[in-house]
Write a protein that holds these residues in place. Structure first.
Motif, PDB file in Angstrom:
ATOM      1  N   ALA A   1      38.889  19.124 -72.972  1.00 52.99           N
ATOM      2  CA  ALA A   1      38.352  19.315 -71.633  1.00 52.99           C
ATOM      3  C   ALA A   1      39.472  19.120 -70.612  1.00 52.99           C
ATOM      4  CB  ALA A   1      37.233  18.317 -71.381  1.00 52.99           C
ATOM      5  N   PRO A   2      39.339  19.753 -69.444  1.00 54.63           N
ATOM      6  CA  PRO A   2      40.360  19.571 -68.415  1.00 54.63           C
ATOM      7  C   PRO A   2      40.471  18.107 -68.002  1.00 54.63           C
ATOM      8  CG  PRO A   2      38.811  21.301 -67.796  1.00 54.63           C
ATOM      9  CD  PRO A   2      38.305  20.679 -69.046  1.00 54.63           C
ATOM     10  N   LEU A   3      41.633  17.778 -67.455  1.00 47.67           N
ATOM     11  CA  LEU A   3      41.927  16.398 -67.078  1.00 47.67           C
ATOM     12  C   LEU A   3      40.938  15.862 -66.056  1.00 47.67           C
ATOM     13  CD1 LEU A   3      43.787  13.962 -67.279  1.00 47.67           C
ATOM     14  CD2 LEU A   3      45.200  14.988 -65.497  1.00 47.67           C
ATOM     15  N   TRP A   4      40.535  16.676 -65.095  1.00 51.83           N
ATOM     16  CA  TRP A   4      39.610  16.202 -64.063  1.00 51.83           C
ATOM     17  C   TRP A   4      38.252  15.846 -64.656  1.00 51.83           C
ATOM     18  CZ3 TRP A   4      35.051  18.608 -62.846  1.00 51.83           C
ATOM     19  CH2 TRP A   4      34.880  19.911 -63.284  1.00 51.83           C
ATOM     20  N   LYS A   5      37.814  16.591 -65.664  1.00 49.49           N
ATOM     21  CA  LYS A   5      36.522  16.273 -66.296  1.00 49.49           C
ATOM     22  C   LYS A   5      36.611  14.967 -67.081  1.00 49.49           C
ATOM     23  CE  LYS A   5      34.395  20.803 -66.835  1.00 49.49           C
ATOM     24  NZ  LYS A   5      33.868  21.781 -67.794  1.00 49.49           N
ATOM     25  N   ARG A   6      37.698  14.808 -67.814  1.00 52.88           N
ATOM     26  CA  ARG A   6      37.860  13.568 -68.582  1.00 52.88           C
ATOM     27  C   ARG A   6      37.956  12.363 -67.656  1.00 52.88           C
ATOM     28  NH1 ARG A   6      42.826  14.786 -72.204  1.00 52.88           N
ATOM     29  NH2 ARG A   6      43.290  16.135 -70.464  1.00 52.88           N
ATOM     30  N   THR A   7      38.660  12.528 -66.531  1.00 51.87           N
ATOM     31  CA  THR A   7      38.789  11.443 -65.564  1.00 51.87           C
ATOM     32  C   THR A   7      37.445  11.115 -64.927  1.00 51.87           C
ATOM     33  OG1 THR A   7      41.036  12.198 -65.104  1.00 51.87           O
ATOM     34  CG2 THR A   7      40.049  10.683 -63.505  1.00 51.87           C
ATOM     35  N   LEU A   8      36.685  12.143 -64.584  1.00 50.46           N
ATOM     36  CA  LEU A   8      35.377  11.939 -63.968  1.00 50.46           C
ATOM     37  C   LEU A   8      34.422  11.214 -64.917  1.00 50.46           C
ATOM     38  CD1 LEU A   8      33.478  12.519 -61.558  1.00 50.46           C
ATOM     39  CD2 LEU A   8      32.860  14.639 -62.705  1.00 50.46           C
ATOM     40  N   VAL A   9      34.390  11.632 -66.161  1.00 49.23           N
ATOM     41  CA  VAL A   9      33.501  11.000 -67.135  1.00 49.23           C
ATOM     42  C   VAL A   9      33.893   9.545 -67.354  1.00 49.23           C
ATOM     43  CG1 VAL A   9      32.840  11.024 -69.577  1.00 49.23           C
ATOM     44  CG2 VAL A   9      32.860  13.144 -68.287  1.00 49.23           C
ATOM     45  N   THR A  10      35.193   9.287 -67.445  1.00 51.44           N
ATOM     46  CA  THR A  10      35.661   7.918 -67.632  1.00 51.44           C
ATOM     47  C   THR A  10      35.319   7.054 -66.422  1.00 51.44           C
ATOM     48  OG1 THR A  10      37.475   8.766 -68.975  1.00 51.44           O
ATOM     49  CG2 THR A  10      37.680   6.516 -68.170  1.00 51.44           C
ATOM     50  N   SER A  11      35.524   7.592 -65.220  1.00 53.13           N
ATOM     51  CA  SER A  11      35.229   6.833 -63.999  1.00 53.13           C
ATOM     52  C   SER A  11      33.737   6.531 -63.887  1.00 53.13           C
ATOM     53  CB  SER A  11      35.676   7.625 -62.767  1.00 53.13           C
ATOM     54  OG  SER A  11      37.051   7.879 -62.828  1.00 53.13           O
ATOM     55  N   LEU A  12      32.908   7.528 -64.151  1.00 51.56           N
ATOM     56  CA  LEU A  12      31.462   7.295 -64.076  1.00 51.56           C
ATOM     57  C   LEU A  12      31.002   6.273 -65.112  1.00 51.56           C
ATOM     58  CD1 LEU A  12      30.115  10.897 -63.410  1.00 51.56           C
ATOM     59  CD2 LEU A  12      30.237   8.996 -61.809  1.00 51.56           C
ATOM     60  N   GLY A  13      31.574   6.336 -66.294  1.00 52.46           N
ATOM     61  CA  GLY A  13      31.233   5.352 -67.319  1.00 52.46           C
ATOM     62  C   GLY A  13      31.623   3.945 -66.906  1.00 52.46           C
ATOM     63  N   THR A  14      32.799   3.820 -66.306  1.00 51.86           N
ATOM     64  CA  THR A  14      33.262   2.514 -65.849  1.00 51.86           C
ATOM     65  C   THR A  14      32.375   1.978 -64.734  1.00 51.86           C
ATOM     66  OG1 THR A  14      35.518   3.148 -66.417  1.00 51.86           O
ATOM     67  CG2 THR A  14      35.254   1.269 -64.932  1.00 51.86           C
ATOM     68  N   ILE A  15      32.019   2.826 -63.781  1.00 53.90           N
ATOM     69  CA  ILE A  15      31.142   2.404 -62.683  1.00 53.90           C
ATOM     70  C   ILE A  15      29.788   1.968 -63.218  1.00 53.90           C
ATOM     71  CG2 ILE A  15      29.868   3.264 -60.668  1.00 53.90           C
ATOM     72  CD1 ILE A  15      32.380   4.969 -60.037  1.00 53.90           C
ATOM     73  N   LEU A  16      29.235   2.739 -64.144  1.00 52.52           N
ATOM     74  CA  LEU A  16      27.937   2.386 -64.736  1.00 52.52           C
ATOM     75  C   LEU A  16      28.022   1.049 -65.456  1.00 52.52           C
ATOM     76  CD1 LEU A  16      25.022   3.234 -65.317  1.00 52.52           C
ATOM     77  CD2 LEU A  16      25.870   4.400 -67.351  1.00 52.52           C
ATOM     78  N   LEU A  17      29.097   0.811 -66.178  1.00 52.66           N
ATOM     79  CA  LEU A  17      29.274  -0.460 -66.873  1.00 52.66           C
ATOM     80  C   LEU A  17      29.351  -1.612 -65.885  1.00 52.66           C
ATOM     81  CD1 LEU A  17      29.804  -1.978 -69.542  1.00 52.66           C
ATOM     82  CD2 LEU A  17      32.228  -1.560 -69.150  1.00 52.66           C
ATOM     83  N   LEU A  18      30.114  -1.457 -64.806  1.00 49.08           N
ATOM     84  CA  LEU A  18      30.252  -2.525 -63.811  1.00 49.08           C
ATOM     85  C   LEU A  18      28.931  -2.810 -63.099  1.00 49.08           C
ATOM     86  CD1 LEU A  18      33.733  -1.635 -62.291  1.00 49.08           C
ATOM     87  CD2 LEU A  18      33.163  -3.532 -63.821  1.00 49.08           C
ATOM     88  N   VAL A  19      28.180  -1.762 -62.764  1.00 43.80           N
ATOM     89  CA  VAL A  19      26.870  -1.958 -62.122  1.00 43.80           C
ATOM     90  C   VAL A  19      25.926  -2.683 -63.076  1.00 43.80           C
ATOM     91  CG1 VAL A  19      24.839  -0.731 -61.268  1.00 43.80           C
ATOM     92  CG2 VAL A  19      27.110  -0.064 -60.491  1.00 43.80           C
ATOM     93  N   SER A  20      25.984  -2.330 -64.356  1.00 41.49           N
ATOM     94  CA  SER A  20      25.121  -2.997 -65.334  1.00 41.49           C
ATOM     95  C   SER A  20      25.476  -4.474 -65.457  1.00 41.49           C
ATOM     96  CB  SER A  20      25.259  -2.328 -66.701  1.00 41.49           C
ATOM     97  OG  SER A  20      24.869  -0.983 -66.638  1.00 41.49           O
ATOM     98  N   ILE A  21      26.754  -4.779 -65.505  1.00 40.95           N
ATOM     99  CA  ILE A  21      27.174  -6.185 -65.588  1.00 40.95           C
ATOM    100  C   ILE A  21      26.747  -6.936 -64.338  1.00 40.95           C
ATOM    101  CG2 ILE A  21      29.199  -7.701 -65.612  1.00 40.95           C
ATOM    102  CD1 ILE A  21      30.540  -5.608 -67.427  1.00 40.95           C
ATOM    103  N   TRP A  22      26.973  -6.356 -63.167  1.00 37.19           N
ATOM    104  CA  TRP A  22      26.577  -6.993 -61.906  1.00 37.19           C
ATOM    105  C   TRP A  22      25.066  -7.245 -61.884  1.00 37.19           C
ATOM    106  CZ3 TRP A  22      23.505  -5.111 -57.838  1.00 37.19           C
ATOM    107  CH2 TRP A  22      23.500  -5.916 -56.689  1.00 37.19           C
ATOM    108  N   GLY A  23      24.273  -6.249 -62.304  1.00 35.21           N
ATOM    109  CA  GLY A  23      22.821  -6.423 -62.340  1.00 35.21           C
ATOM    110  C   GLY A  23      22.400  -7.511 -63.306  1.00 35.21           C
ATOM    111  N   GLY A  24      23.061  -7.594 -64.451  1.00 32.39           N
ATOM    112  CA  GLY A  24      22.734  -8.644 -65.412  1.00 32.39           C
ATOM    113  C   GLY A  24      23.053 -10.022 -64.883  1.00 32.39           C
TER     114      GLY A  24
END
Length: 142
Positions: free
Chosen positions: A78-101
């Motif tokens: 996949a293009p670099l921008w797609k890989r970066t976007l998926v990684t960033s969204l995954g990281t944000i989701l993980l951080l929000v989940s930890i904060w909520g917990g």
């Protein structure tokens, strides 16, 4: 003379030429006498001829190279921008989940006990658990 079961089992070997001369003579004699084995022998003979034709066909030159080229074109990353976007969204989701917990884990029990103007006692069981460790309920042998 051969029995019918033995003949049908050996038809492939007969048509592939894997039998001895004596076994070939016995097979030919049996096929002259037995119509059902002769019909089955024709089917096996046709199948063996088709297999021989398929085996004799040559593979076109560079076939494997062309197949490998097609596979590599399909497996482009996949293009670099797609890989970066998926990684960033995954990281944000993980951080929000930890904060909520963490927020759920540190909530004040009085906020969730249901204390209100109508019910000043709230949920008595939750209020008791705040003041006494859980072991008191688990090991209560009164």
């Amino acid at each position: 003379m051969m029995n019918e079961q033995h003949t049908t089992e050996r038809l492939w070997e007969f048509h592939l030429g894997n039998l001895s001369e004596e076994e070939n003579r016995q097979m030919e004699a049996h096929l002259e006498a037995c119509e059902s084995c002769l019909r089955e022998s024709e089917v096996v003979k046709q199948a063996v001829q088709e297999i021989v034709v398929e085996r004799s066909q040559e593979v076109p030159p560079f076939l494997y190279t062309r197949i490998q080229g097609r596979l590599e074109s399909v497996r482009k990353p996949a293009p670099l921008w797609k890989r970066t976007l998926v990684t960033s969204l995954g990281t944000i989701l993980l951080l929000v989940s930890i904060w909520g917990g963490v927020k759920l884990g540190t909530m004040d029990v009085r906020q969730t006990s249901g204390t209100s103007v109508e019910n000043p006692m709230g949920n008595l069981a939750i209020n008791e658990m705040v003041n006494e460790p859980i072991e008191g309920y688990l090991f209560d042998f009164k």
